[in-house]
Design a protein around this motif. Sequence first.
Motif, PDB file in Angstrom:
ATOM      1  N   GLY A  26       0.776  -1.225   0.000  1.00 40.64           N
ATOM      2  CA  GLY A  26       0.000   0.000   0.000  1.00 40.64           C
ATOM      3  C   GLY A  26       0.809   1.277   0.000  1.00 40.64           C
ATOM      4  N   TYR A  27       2.081   1.164  -0.256  1.00 43.66           N
ATOM      5  CA  TYR A  27       2.988   2.324  -0.182  1.00 43.66           C
ATOM      6  C   TYR A  27       3.660   2.474  -1.532  1.00 43.66           C
ATOM      7  CZ  TYR A  27       7.153   4.959   1.476  1.00 43.66           C
ATOM      8  OH  TYR A  27       8.164   5.862   1.673  1.00 43.66           O
ATOM      9  N   SER A  28       3.461   3.623  -2.138  1.00 41.75           N
ATOM     10  CA  SER A  28       4.032   3.845  -3.464  1.00 41.75           C
ATOM     11  C   SER A  28       5.289   4.687  -3.365  1.00 41.75           C
ATOM     12  CB  SER A  28       2.998   4.518  -4.365  1.00 41.75           C
ATOM     13  OG  SER A  28       2.563   5.722  -3.775  1.00 41.75           O
ATOM     14  N   GLY A  29       6.063   4.424  -2.346  1.00 41.47           N
ATOM     15  CA  GLY A  29       7.240   5.254  -2.097  1.00 41.47           C
ATOM     16  C   GLY A  29       8.546   4.599  -2.428  1.00 41.47           C
ATOM     17  N   SER A  30       8.600   3.919  -3.561  1.00 41.94           N
ATOM     18  CA  SER A  30       9.855   3.260  -3.924  1.00 41.94           C
ATOM     19  C   SER A  30      10.987   4.265  -4.071  1.00 41.94           C
ATOM     20  CB  SER A  30       9.677   2.463  -5.218  1.00 41.94           C
ATOM     21  OG  SER A  30       9.316   3.326  -6.275  1.00 41.94           O
ATOM     22  N   SER A  31      10.656   5.532  -4.294  1.00 47.68           N
ATOM     23  CA  SER A  31      11.682   6.559  -4.406  1.00 47.68           C
ATOM     24  C   SER A  31      11.806   7.393  -3.135  1.00 47.68           C
ATOM     25  CB  SER A  31      11.373   7.501  -5.580  1.00 47.68           C
ATOM     26  OG  SER A  31      11.404   6.802  -6.796  1.00 47.68           O
ATOM     27  N   TYR A  32      11.180   6.948  -2.080  1.00 44.57           N
ATOM     28  CA  TYR A  32      11.233   7.670  -0.810  1.00 44.57           C
ATOM     29  C   TYR A  32      12.202   6.985   0.149  1.00 44.57           C
ATOM     30  CZ  TYR A  32       7.022  10.318  -2.103  1.00 44.57           C
ATOM     31  OH  TYR A  32       6.119  11.155  -2.711  1.00 44.57           O
ATOM     32  N   CYS A  33      12.489   7.675   1.208  1.00 45.35           N
ATOM     33  CA  CYS A  33      13.358   7.154   2.246  1.00 45.35           C
ATOM     34  C   CYS A  33      12.629   6.088   3.061  1.00 45.35           C
ATOM     35  CB  CYS A  33      13.807   8.294   3.156  1.00 45.35           C
ATOM     36  SG  CYS A  33      14.787   7.785   4.580  1.00 45.35           S
ATOM     37  N   MET A  34      13.355   5.027   3.405  1.00 44.87           N
ATOM     38  CA  MET A  34      12.860   4.017   4.327  1.00 44.87           C
ATOM     39  C   MET A  34      13.999   3.638   5.258  1.00 44.87           C
ATOM     40  SD  MET A  34      10.396   1.413   2.258  1.00 44.87           S
ATOM     41  CE  MET A  34       9.835   0.769   3.841  1.00 44.87           C
ATOM     42  N   GLY A  35      13.644   2.983   6.364  1.00 46.36           N
ATOM     43  CA  GLY A  35      14.721   2.586   7.246  1.00 46.36           C
ATOM     44  C   GLY A  35      14.273   1.840   8.478  1.00 46.36           C
ATOM     45  N   TRP A  36      15.234   1.671   9.373  1.00 43.33           N
ATOM     46  CA  TRP A  36      15.036   0.927  10.608  1.00 43.33           C
ATOM     47  C   TRP A  36      15.367   1.802  11.810  1.00 43.33           C
ATOM     48  CZ3 TRP A  36      13.029  -3.930  10.451  1.00 43.33           C
ATOM     49  CH2 TRP A  36      13.030  -4.571   9.216  1.00 43.33           C
ATOM     50  N   GLU A  46      15.404   5.392  18.394  1.00 43.86           N
ATOM     51  CA  GLU A  46      16.528   5.995  17.685  1.00 43.86           C
ATOM     52  C   GLU A  46      16.682   5.404  16.294  1.00 43.86           C
ATOM     53  OE1 GLU A  46      20.188   5.140  19.752  1.00 43.86           O
ATOM     54  OE2 GLU A  46      20.074   3.008  19.322  1.00 43.86           O
ATOM     55  N   ARG A  47      17.222   6.216  15.432  1.00 47.17           N
ATOM     56  CA  ARG A  47      17.509   5.766  14.075  1.00 47.17           C
ATOM     57  C   ARG A  47      18.668   4.776  14.095  1.00 47.17           C
ATOM     58  NH1 ARG A  47      21.462   7.319  10.442  1.00 47.17           N
ATOM     59  NH2 ARG A  47      22.208   8.861  11.929  1.00 47.17           N
ATOM     60  N   ALA A  48      18.513   3.651  13.399  1.00 48.55           N
ATOM     61  CA  ALA A  48      19.615   2.695  13.268  1.00 48.55           C
ATOM     62  C   ALA A  48      20.222   2.763  11.868  1.00 48.55           C
ATOM     63  CB  ALA A  48      19.146   1.280  13.573  1.00 48.55           C
ATOM     64  N   ALA A  49      19.361   2.652  10.858  1.00 50.42           N
ATOM     65  CA  ALA A  49      19.857   2.642   9.483  1.00 50.42           C
ATOM     66  C   ALA A  49      18.761   3.119   8.555  1.00 50.42           C
ATOM     67  CB  ALA A  49      20.302   1.241   9.080  1.00 50.42           C
ATOM     68  N   LEU A  50      19.126   3.972   7.606  1.00 48.30           N
ATOM     69  CA  LEU A  50      18.182   4.499   6.623  1.00 48.30           C
ATOM     70  C   LEU A  50      18.737   4.305   5.223  1.00 48.30           C
ATOM     71  CD1 LEU A  50      17.312   7.940   8.291  1.00 48.30           C
ATOM     72  CD2 LEU A  50      16.025   5.812   8.444  1.00 48.30           C
ATOM     73  N   ILE A  51      17.841   4.241   4.265  1.00 45.99           N
ATOM     74  CA  ILE A  51      18.245   4.271   2.870  1.00 45.99           C
ATOM     75  C   ILE A  51      17.381   5.314   2.188  1.00 45.99           C
ATOM     76  CG2 ILE A  51      16.764   2.264   2.319  1.00 45.99           C
ATOM     77  CD1 ILE A  51      18.984   1.507   0.239  1.00 45.99           C
ATOM     78  N   ASP A  52      18.005   6.336   1.621  1.00 48.11           N
ATOM     79  CA  ASP A  52      17.220   7.450   1.103  1.00 48.11           C
ATOM     80  C   ASP A  52      16.652   7.135  -0.275  1.00 48.11           C
ATOM     81  OD1 ASP A  52      20.001   9.687   0.212  1.00 48.11           O
ATOM     82  OD2 ASP A  52      19.213   7.917  -0.793  1.00 48.11           O
ATOM     83  N   GLY A  53      15.925   8.058  -0.821  1.00 52.53           N
ATOM     84  CA  GLY A  53      15.259   7.846  -2.094  1.00 52.53           C
ATOM     85  C   GLY A  53      16.201   7.740  -3.286  1.00 52.53           C
ATOM     86  N   ASP A 102      14.628  12.460   1.221  1.00 50.65           N
ATOM     87  CA  ASP A 102      15.853  12.820   1.939  1.00 50.65           C
ATOM     88  C   ASP A 102      15.866  12.413   3.408  1.00 50.65           C
ATOM     89  OD1 ASP A 102      15.509  15.657  -0.068  1.00 50.65           O
ATOM     90  OD2 ASP A 102      17.104  14.172  -0.295  1.00 50.65           O
ATOM     91  N   CYS A 103      14.916  11.625   3.822  1.00 46.71           N
ATOM     92  CA  CYS A 103      14.835  11.181   5.223  1.00 46.71           C
ATOM     93  C   CYS A 103      14.684  12.375   6.170  1.00 46.71           C
ATOM     94  CB  CYS A 103      16.080  10.368   5.617  1.00 46.71           C
ATOM     95  SG  CYS A 103      16.461   9.009   4.499  1.00 46.71           S
ATOM     96  N   ALA A 104      14.014  13.395   5.698  1.00 49.28           N
ATOM     97  CA  ALA A 104      13.812  14.587   6.510  1.00 49.28           C
ATOM     98  C   ALA A 104      12.722  14.347   7.545  1.00 49.28           C
ATOM     99  CB  ALA A 104      13.429  15.759   5.611  1.00 49.28           C
ATOM    100  N   ALA A 105      12.886  14.998   8.668  1.00 45.34           N
ATOM    101  CA  ALA A 105      11.898  14.928   9.758  1.00 45.34           C
ATOM    102  C   ALA A 105      11.738  13.487  10.261  1.00 45.34           C
ATOM    103  CB  ALA A 105      10.573  15.520   9.298  1.00 45.34           C
ATOM    104  N   TRP A 106      10.516  13.076  10.453  1.00 46.35           N
ATOM    105  CA  TRP A 106      10.216  11.802  11.096  1.00 46.35           C
ATOM    106  C   TRP A 106       9.393  10.949  10.141  1.00 46.35           C
ATOM    107  CZ3 TRP A 106      12.910  10.267  14.961  1.00 46.35           C
ATOM    108  CH2 TRP A 106      12.466   9.306  15.866  1.00 46.35           C
ATOM    109  N   PRO A 107       9.512   9.616  10.250  1.00 50.00           N
ATOM    110  CA  PRO A 107       8.729   8.764   9.338  1.00 50.00           C
ATOM    111  C   PRO A 107       7.225   8.981   9.463  1.00 50.00           C
ATOM    112  CG  PRO A 107      10.423   7.493  10.452  1.00 50.00           C
ATOM    113  CD  PRO A 107      10.390   8.830  11.114  1.00 50.00           C
ATOM    114  N   SER A 108       6.547   8.697   8.371  1.00 47.45           N
ATOM    115  CA  SER A 108       5.088   8.808   8.369  1.00 47.45           C
ATOM    116  C   SER A 108       4.407   7.494   8.690  1.00 47.45           C
ATOM    117  CB  SER A 108       4.603   9.307   7.005  1.00 47.45           C
ATOM    118  OG  SER A 108       5.124  10.597   6.725  1.00 47.45           O
TER     119      SER A 108
END
Length: 120
Positions: A26-36, A46-53, A102-108
């Motif tokens: 249900g998420y069309s954010g293949s070009s968005y930031c995701m992470g753990w 706390e942020r552990a690891a992210l992968i940006d868009g 860009d992994c800005a702010a907080w996850p949605s």
Amino acid sequence: QVQLVESGGGSVQAGGSLRLSCAVSGYSGSSYCMGWFRQAPGKARERAALIDGYGRPSYSDSVKGRFTVSKDNAKNTLYLQMNSLKPEDSAMYYCAAFLNRDCAAWPSYWGPGTQVAVSS
């Protein structure tokens, strides 16, 4: 609606490895930031690891060199390979998705979490 479901957590001895997976729907954010992110009892999440868009990974200092984040857009799955685990890595691990590149702010969006316990 957006659903993130983690799997792969468990108990392991120090020095061991685990691979977490996060199935995304249900998420069309293949070009968005995701992470753990992770949260230990009594501590802030706390942020552990992210992968940006743009496909660029970033890591907290505490996991750098030991954890690897990756994403398979074809399978709609996010991964976290965790090596050389330490007792201080014990926490609930959450998959998270942003609505920006860009992994800005907080996850949605957040998954329910998967528990990781590392014994010494």
